[in-house]
Design a protein around this motif. Structure first.
Motif, PDB file in Angstrom:
ATOM      1  N   ILE A  13       0.819  -1.221   0.000  1.00 10.90           N
ATOM      2  CA  ILE A  13       0.000   0.000   0.000  1.00 10.90           C
ATOM      3  C   ILE A  13       0.850   1.266   0.000  1.00 10.90           C
ATOM      4  CG2 ILE A  13      -1.949  -1.104   1.166  1.00 10.90           C
ATOM      5  CD1 ILE A  13      -0.687   0.836   3.615  1.00 10.90           C
ATOM      6  N   VAL A  14       2.182   1.101   0.085  1.00  9.59           N
ATOM      7  CA  VAL A  14       3.082   2.258   0.150  1.00  9.59           C
ATOM      8  C   VAL A  14       3.840   2.394  -1.161  1.00  9.59           C
ATOM      9  CG1 VAL A  14       5.073   3.278   1.327  1.00  9.59           C
ATOM     10  CG2 VAL A  14       3.332   2.058   2.650  1.00  9.59           C
ATOM     11  N   VAL A  15       3.925   3.631  -1.660  1.00  2.94           N
ATOM     12  CA  VAL A  15       4.678   3.950  -2.871  1.00  2.94           C
ATOM     13  C   VAL A  15       5.651   5.070  -2.532  1.00  2.94           C
ATOM     14  CG1 VAL A  15       4.557   4.630  -5.294  1.00  2.94           C
ATOM     15  CG2 VAL A  15       2.656   3.353  -4.268  1.00  2.94           C
ATOM     16  N   LEU A  16       6.914   4.875  -2.900  1.00  5.11           N
ATOM     17  CA  LEU A  16       7.964   5.848  -2.616  1.00  5.11           C
ATOM     18  C   LEU A  16       8.549   6.335  -3.935  1.00  5.11           C
ATOM     19  CD1 LEU A  16       9.583   6.996  -0.113  1.00  5.11           C
ATOM     20  CD2 LEU A  16      11.262   5.203  -0.585  1.00  5.11           C
ATOM     21  N   PHE A  17       8.734   7.649  -4.070  1.00  2.14           N
ATOM     22  CA  PHE A  17       9.300   8.172  -5.311  1.00  2.14           C
ATOM     23  C   PHE A  17       9.923   9.539  -5.080  1.00  2.14           C
ATOM     24  CE2 PHE A  17       5.192  10.206  -5.236  1.00  2.14           C
ATOM     25  CZ  PHE A  17       5.277  11.357  -6.005  1.00  2.14           C
TER      26      PHE A  17
END
Length: 505
Positions: free
Chosen positions: A435-439
């Motif tokens: 559920i986590v997106v890092l960018f």
């Protein structure tokens, strides 16, 4: 004192908070509404300070001045900061019942109230939902205020167990004789908490239970996979003389959503090591543990593999107010031994707080931090009864699908890069995204202000963080309102506009 029409007031609240289907409330209130609310707060220098407005004028003040300055974390499916769950409608209704009847769930009084039995029923239902086994395997179970409270319980129980196991027979528990005296009798000079990218609340918990923040030691598997726990390093640490250990496993690291263990083999080895060296295993599964509810299909096979074996731990933290979408002030704690909880949190010398000695349910005040407790179990009970296993699985799947849609939207924009991007194995959206997106932005100047640019647009809300020493943007999808198509279009359009505006400066 003037009377307040409570029914009309409640209707006004519902109307103000309502969000039509397929629409999203603003994620933030904006500077003007915040300034107005701030200016409406009581002024201690005036004669009217604490003079009393009466219920009607006060309610108008709340609705007209204060409420418009709230953020949209519950009312928007695009509030992706922190890991902030919305509240399902049935959970909101249950929470209203909690307030209306205001039960203090502290002592098990089966002839006077059903509240402790409802709480225990909710805790028992969570176990098969999360595939953790039968209730008989988790005799210590209680509700807390959240993951921080549960992590405090986990380290407190771990401290109790690892010292008590080294004490001469007949010495008593740590909770009875005291931490320093028990350590001296057990020959323990240090207690360490071994983890990999543990949540910040783990360090807070270590401080609260007397271990100290410096006791938390990070043992990353590699620079490319710092969230993974280096089990060889754990084994070396467990062999230190006069040192007792708690192993804290991150089941959902906060920046990446990734897991400290890779499957049943890792957990089996850790269990064997813990048993050999008298260590305690605590799992912080605040949000990651809910991946166990996802359908058993290829789309989620990697998440199920990463979650495999977590049930071998000694204690576990779970958050209700994140992915389960109940109102805030809701955490869950499980441990295998109710006696350890009781040794730490027993509330002695208060006959008026006693329950039936033959009761099968322990009084909550003897197995947790609080003597006075809100009936926070009821919204969880309501969600479990309303949605069941299938409904909750569908809700969790919608969150994952939406997070992966966000990742694809970012990937489709050349000016941004998904993280983590180190190592030989690139990020795989289908396998690695829960559920986590890092960018981050590729342009360093834009990256410095990217969180601000996104949030001031008021279409979606994100948290700022750091990765590899540089600013990064973190998205966490944890609302029942999640909508994958809407998320993809919103993120792609917003990021393209932000890039274009930055380049035109």
């Amino acid at each position: 004192m003037d009377s307040l029409d409570v029914e009309q007031a409640q209707r006004r609240i519902r109307e103000a908070a309502a969000v039509p289907p397929s629409e999203h409330a603003p994620t933030l209130p904006g500077p003007a509404k915040l300034s107005h609310a701030r200016a409406s707060l009581p002024d201690a220098t005036t004669d009217k300070y604490l003079s009393g407005l009466g219920p009607n004028a006060t309610f108008d003040h709340l609705m007209n001045d204060i409420v418009p300055a709230f953020n949209g974390e519950n009312r928007s499916g695009r509030y992706w900061g922190f890991v902030t769950g919305s509240a399902l409608p049935i959970a909101e209704l249950a929470d209203n019942i909690v307030t209306a009847y205001d039960q203090n769930v502290q002592v098990h009084l089966p002839t006077q109230t059903i509240s402790t039995e409802v709480e225990d029923a909710a805790l028992k239902m969570l176990l098969p939902l999360l595939n953790l086994g039968e209730p008989e395997r988790w005799l210590g179970r209680t509700f807390t205020t959240g993951a921080t409270g549960s992590n405090i319980l986990g380290l407190a129980c771990g401290r109790e167990a690892v010292i008590t196991s080294r004490l001469p027979e007949g010495t008593g528990s740590v909770g009875e004789v005291g931490f320093l005296k028990a350590c001296a009798k057990a020959g323990v000079e240090e207690i360490q908490v071994l983890t990999s990218m543990g949540h910040s609340s783990l360090s807070k918990a270590a401080s609260v239970v007397g271990l100290g923040r410096a006791s938390v030691k990070s043992l990353p598997f590699s620079d490319a996979e710092p969230w993974r726990l280096d089990i060889d390093a754990v084994e070396r640490e467990l062999q230190r003389e006069k040192v007792a250990s708690i192993i804290a496993i991150s089941a959902g690291e906060v920046n990446t959503g990734r897991f400290a263990t890779t499957g049943i083999e890792d957990m089996t080895r850790l269990r064997q090591l813990a048993d050999k060296y008298q260590a305690w295993i605590h799992v912080d599964g605040a949000f990651g543990i809910f991946a166990r509810v996802l359908p058993t299909t290829d789309d989620y096979a990697a998440l199920h593999k990463a979650n495999a074996g977590l049930e071998l731990c000694d204690s576990m933290t779970i958050d209700g107010h994140k992915l389960l979408n109940v109102p805030y002030d809701n955490g869950i704690f499980f441990t295998r031994q109710s006696s350890v909880l009781n040794d730490v949190f027993k509330n002695p010398n208060a006959a008026y707080l006693s329950s039936d000695s033959a009761a099968q349910i322990q009084s909550p005040l003897n197995i947790g931090l609080e003597n006075s407790r809100r009936f926070r179990a009821l919204p969880v009970y309501a969600v479990l009864m309303s949605e069941g296993r299938q409904g909750i699985s569908t809700m969790m799947e919608r969150m994952v699908v939406t997070a992966r849609a966000v990742a694809r939207a970012i990937q489709s924009c050349d000016d941004y890069i998904l993280l983590p991007d180190a190592g030989s194995k690139p990020l795989d959206i289908k396998k690695d995204i829960h559920i986590v997106v890092l960018f981050r932005a590729r342009d360093d100047a834009l990256n410095q202000v990217l969180v601000q640019r996104i949030n001031e647009g008021n279409q979606w809300y994100v948290s700022g963080t750091s990765w590899d020493g540089k600013p990064a943007v973190r998205v966490a999808v944890s609302s029942w309102r999640a909508d994958a198509n809407d998320a993809f279009d919103t993120v792609k359009g917003s990021l393209a506009s932000i890039s274009q505006a930055h380049k035109s400066q």
